[in-house]
Design a protein around this motif. Structure first.
Motif, mmCIF file in Angstrom:
data_model
loop_
_atom_site.group_PDB
_atom_site.id
_atom_site.type_symbol
_atom_site.label_atom_id
_atom_site.label_comp_id
_atom_site.label_asym_id
_atom_site.label_seq_id
_atom_site.Cartn_x
_atom_site.Cartn_y
_atom_site.Cartn_z
ATOM 1 N N LYS A 52 0.862 -1.179 0.000
ATOM 2 C CA LYS A 52 0.000 0.000 0.000
ATOM 3 C C LYS A 52 0.900 1.231 0.000
ATOM 4 N N GLU A 53 0.562 2.193 -0.860
ATOM 5 C CA GLU A 53 1.369 3.404 -0.995
ATOM 6 C C GLU A 53 0.463 4.627 -0.900
ATOM 7 N N ILE A 83 4.667 3.977 3.027
ATOM 8 C CA ILE A 83 4.644 2.672 2.365
ATOM 9 C C ILE A 83 4.373 1.583 3.405
ATOM 10 N N SER A 84 3.488 0.648 3.058
ATOM 11 C CA SER A 84 3.189 -0.499 3.912
ATOM 12 C C SER A 84 3.334 -1.766 3.082
ATOM 13 N N ASN A 85 4.163 -2.709 3.526
ATOM 14 C CA ASN A 85 4.368 -3.987 2.843
ATOM 15 C C ASN A 85 4.006 -5.140 3.763
ATOM 16 N N ASP A 86 3.246 -6.095 3.239
ATOM 17 C CA ASP A 86 2.945 -7.336 3.951
ATOM 18 C C ASP A 86 3.289 -8.502 3.030
ATOM 19 N N VAL A 87 4.145 -9.409 3.527
ATOM 20 C CA VAL A 87 4.606 -10.559 2.745
ATOM 21 C C VAL A 87 4.250 -11.836 3.500
ATOM 22 N N THR A 88 3.635 -12.793 2.803
ATOM 23 C CA THR A 88 3.332 -14.104 3.379
ATOM 24 C C THR A 88 3.931 -15.175 2.481
ATOM 25 N N GLY A 104 5.599 -7.929 8.064
ATOM 26 C CA GLY A 104 5.010 -6.638 7.699
ATOM 27 C C GLY A 104 5.946 -5.511 8.064
ATOM 28 N N GLU A 105 5.896 -4.430 7.289
ATOM 29 C CA GLU A 105 6.717 -3.263 7.583
ATOM 30 C C GLU A 105 5.994 -2.004 7.114
ATOM 31 N N ASN A 106 6.256 -0.897 7.810
ATOM 32 C CA ASN A 106 5.723 0.409 7.454
ATOM 33 C C ASN A 106 6.856 1.413 7.556
#
Length: 194
Positions: A52-53, A83-88, A104-106
């Motif tokens: 998400k950006e 920026i929000s990244n979620d990886v599974t 997850g990271e922001n």
């Protein structure tokens, strides 16, 4: 976009939500440290990434050239990023079944900007507008820039429509966070004068 005499103001907000998935296998043995699980050779692995950006650009400036044939505005301001990244990651193997790990990271930053905007009437009803900026300069991102051009048509004294193309680029690498992206595509707009 707003203007009072020769002073101008520009604001732009954008939100992007993207999801992508990939799968691969059979793979050699590896570990998923977050789960403390060793994945045996031959496992199939799938990964899902959700990014998400959010970006907001605010600029103010001054109309340095103002003639009936052409106008040119000098701009300065800032672009705000989040920026929000979620990886599974999911690994499947007959010996272990299916195991997953998520991360997850922001992160965010602010880029200083300089830019310009030009307006060129072609006829009484038709005009071309172009706006570009550049920034970052290592204060936030290493470099960010955007460019947009539109063709505008006046419907009434107060209302006009626009169509064009925009490109937004950023290269950010700081404290282990990396975001190197370029977004581009068509734009449509309306203008109401009051």
């Amino acid at each position: 976009w707003g203007r009072s005499d020769r002073f101008v103001f520009s604001g732009d907000v954008m939100y992007v939500d993207t999801t992508d998935s990939h799968g691969s296998g059979p793979l050699p043995a590896f570990q998923i440290p977050e789960l403390g699980v060793a994945i045996p050779p031959g496992a199939d692995v799938s990964a899902k990434v959700d990014t998400k950006e959010f970006m907001a650009t605010l600029q103010g400036g001054y109309r340095v050239l103002d003639t009936p044939q052409f106008t040119l505005d000098a701009l300065a301001g800032a672009r705000f990023w989040h920026i929000s990244n979620d990886v599974t990651v999911t690994a499947s193997h007959p010996g272990i079944g299916s195991v997953s790990a998520s991360h997850g990271e922001n992160f965010g930053w602010v880029d200083p900007l300089v830019g310009m905007r030009a307006f060129l009437p072609l006829t009484d009803k038709l005009s071309v507008q172009a706006q570009a900026d550049i920034g970052g300069f290592g204060a936030g991102s290493d470099l960010t820039w955007s460019a947009m051009a539109t063709l505008n048509y006046v419907m009434t004294d107060r209302f006009s429509v626009s169509a064009g193309y925009k490109v937004l680029d950023v290269d950010y690498d700081h404290d282990g966070y990396v975001f190197d992206s370029q977004l581009s595509g068509p734009v449509l707009g309306v203008t109401l004068r009051f």
